[in-house]
Enzyme design. Structure first.
Site, PDB file in Angstrom:
ATOM      1  N   ALA A   1     131.693 -21.870  59.284  1.00 23.69           N
ATOM      2  CA  ALA A   1     131.352 -21.430  57.933  1.00 23.69           C
ATOM      3  C   ALA A   1     129.960 -21.887  57.496  1.00 23.69           C
ATOM      4  CB  ALA A   1     132.424 -21.903  56.954  1.00 23.69           C
ATOM      5  N   ARG A   2     129.871 -23.085  56.921  1.00 20.68           N
ATOM      6  CA  ARG A   2     128.609 -23.629  56.439  1.00 20.68           C
ATOM      7  C   ARG A   2     128.546 -25.116  56.759  1.00 20.68           C
ATOM      8  NH1 ARG A   2     127.279 -19.180  56.463  1.00 20.68           N
ATOM      9  NH2 ARG A   2     126.428 -17.861  54.812  1.00 20.68           N
TER      10      ARG A   2
ATOM     11  N   ASP B   1     128.996 -24.204  64.753  1.00 20.16           N
ATOM     12  CA  ASP B   1     128.086 -23.058  64.752  1.00 20.16           C
ATOM     13  C   ASP B   1     127.087 -23.184  63.608  1.00 20.16           C
ATOM     14  OD1 ASP B   1     127.267 -20.520  65.847  1.00 20.16           O
ATOM     15  OD2 ASP B   1     128.045 -19.594  64.026  1.00 20.16           O
TER      16      ASP B   1
ATOM     17  N   GLU C   1     120.181 -27.573  58.713  1.00 19.47           N
ATOM     18  CA  GLU C   1     120.077 -26.413  59.587  1.00 19.47           C
ATOM     19  C   GLU C   1     118.739 -25.726  59.348  1.00 19.47           C
ATOM     20  OE1 GLU C   1     122.309 -22.151  60.074  1.00 19.47           O
ATOM     21  OE2 GLU C   1     123.627 -23.913  59.911  1.00 19.47           O
TER      22      GLU C   1
ATOM     23  N   HIS D   1     124.131 -21.014  65.022  1.00 22.42           N
ATOM     24  CA  HIS D   1     124.541 -20.050  64.000  1.00 22.42           C
ATOM     25  C   HIS D   1     124.597 -18.633  64.590  1.00 22.42           C
ATOM     26  CE1 HIS D   1     124.662 -19.769  59.333  1.00 22.42           C
ATOM     27  NE2 HIS D   1     125.478 -18.886  59.878  1.00 22.42           N
TER      28      HIS D   1
END
Length: 321
Positions: free
Chosen positions: A232-233, A257, A262, A281
């Site tokens: 997700a985040r 991911d 980031e 990502h």
């Protein structure tokens, strides 16, 4: 019929010309314009009823006439002037849901990688080492999925057949869901679920409620053999607490991911941890991006052509109250 303007800036390395072609295929009776320069964007905006792209800048807005819809090609719209558009009477939609199958497949891949220790097999192959190692079995494990939107539902759907128990976490548990159990974000219920969790899949939006959702206390509640899969985040997880748990083997592993920060700096300690699987990502990348998005946008265009209310548009984004 509506004139549709496709802006020039692409996404995820995909050509906006292909997106325009997908829209033409679905809306043969409409004029689909694809701008390739800033000048073309401003010129075509004057007659457009629908504009679609990553975002819409002041130059395009100033040149535009009275248009009905801005269709964002991203799922997130933090970069879009949603309130400004709303003040002009323009509805905003996003690309929510079109990435769900790919993200879900990657999450399942991450779970199976840790369960069958495929990353260890890859390491031994690189060393040409024919030596057996122990793997696990997913059957009878408990997978907790935080967020039962499009992504979470796709994850749960793909888990069927693996013989796992599933727990879903959502804001309104009374709505139910596709999991064996559904709970809310109440601390007591959430920690009770974490204590039974073998694989924790994060598939929820980043909000005031979910920011830092997995911190020291939550990591301590998880079994040391548990694995976190963040699809997700990055901000859902306290990175420092996660690093500590991975370093001390208070957590078996994490498949990320997304990260916080980031992009992940090249000198970050997460890169050095063998029990952290990191992908940049890429979960949402899919060759079907434009096909799925064009389906949504074309249906919304037809809805507006029929005189339908903007409140009933698919993937409608609400401005601040």
């Amino acid at each position: 019929m509506s004139d549709v303007l496709v802006l020039r800036e692409g996404t995820e390395g995909l050509s906006m010309a292909d997106y325009a072609d997908e829209l033409r295929e679905r809306l043969p009776d409409h004029d689909i314009g694809h701008a390739r320069t800033p000048h073309e964007e401003r010129a075509l905006a004057a007659d457009a009823d629908v504009i679609t792209g990553i975002t819409v800048d002041d130059g395009v807005l100033d040149a535009a006439g009275s248009f009905d819809l801005f269709a964002c090609t991203f799922a997130g719209t933090d970069h879009v002037p949603v309130d400004d558009l709303a003040s002009r009477g323009v509805a905003v939609t996003n690309a929510g849901g079109i990435h769900a199958p790919g993200i879900a497949e990657q999450a399942i891949g991450h779970i199976l990688t840790f369960d069958r220790r495929l990353h260890e097999a890859w390491r031994r192959k690189a060393q040409r080492e024919w030596r057996h190692f122990q793997s696990d079995e997913l059957t009878d494990k408990t997978v907790t999925v935080v967020g039962l939107g499009a992504i979470g539902q796709c994850v749960v759907e793909r888990l069927r057949g693996f013989g796992v128990d599933t727990i879903g976490v959502r804001y309104t548990p009374a709505k139910g869901g596709p999991t064996d159990e559904v709970i809310g974000f109440d601390e007591r219920d959430f920690h009770a679920a974490l204590a039974r969790t073998d694989y924790l899949v994060l598939a929820c939006p980043l909000t005031e409620t979910t920011r830092g959702l997995i911190g020291e206390a939550e990591l301590a509640t998880l079994d040391p053999n548990a694995v976190i899969v963040n699809a997700a985040r990055g901000g859902l997880v306290d990175t420092n607490a996660l690093v500590s748990a991975l370093q001390t083997e208070a957590l078996r592993g994490a498949a990320l991911d997304v990260t916080d920060p980031e992009p992940l700096p090249e000198d970050h300690v997460l890169w050095t941890l063998e029990n952290a699987l990191i992908t940049p990502h890429t979960g949402g990348h899919t060759p079907k991006h434009w096909e799925r998005l064009a389906d949504v946008v074309a249906e919304n265009v037809r809805h507006l052509d029929r005189g339908g209310s903007a409140d009933d548009l698919t993937n409608l984004v609400r401005g601040s109250d």
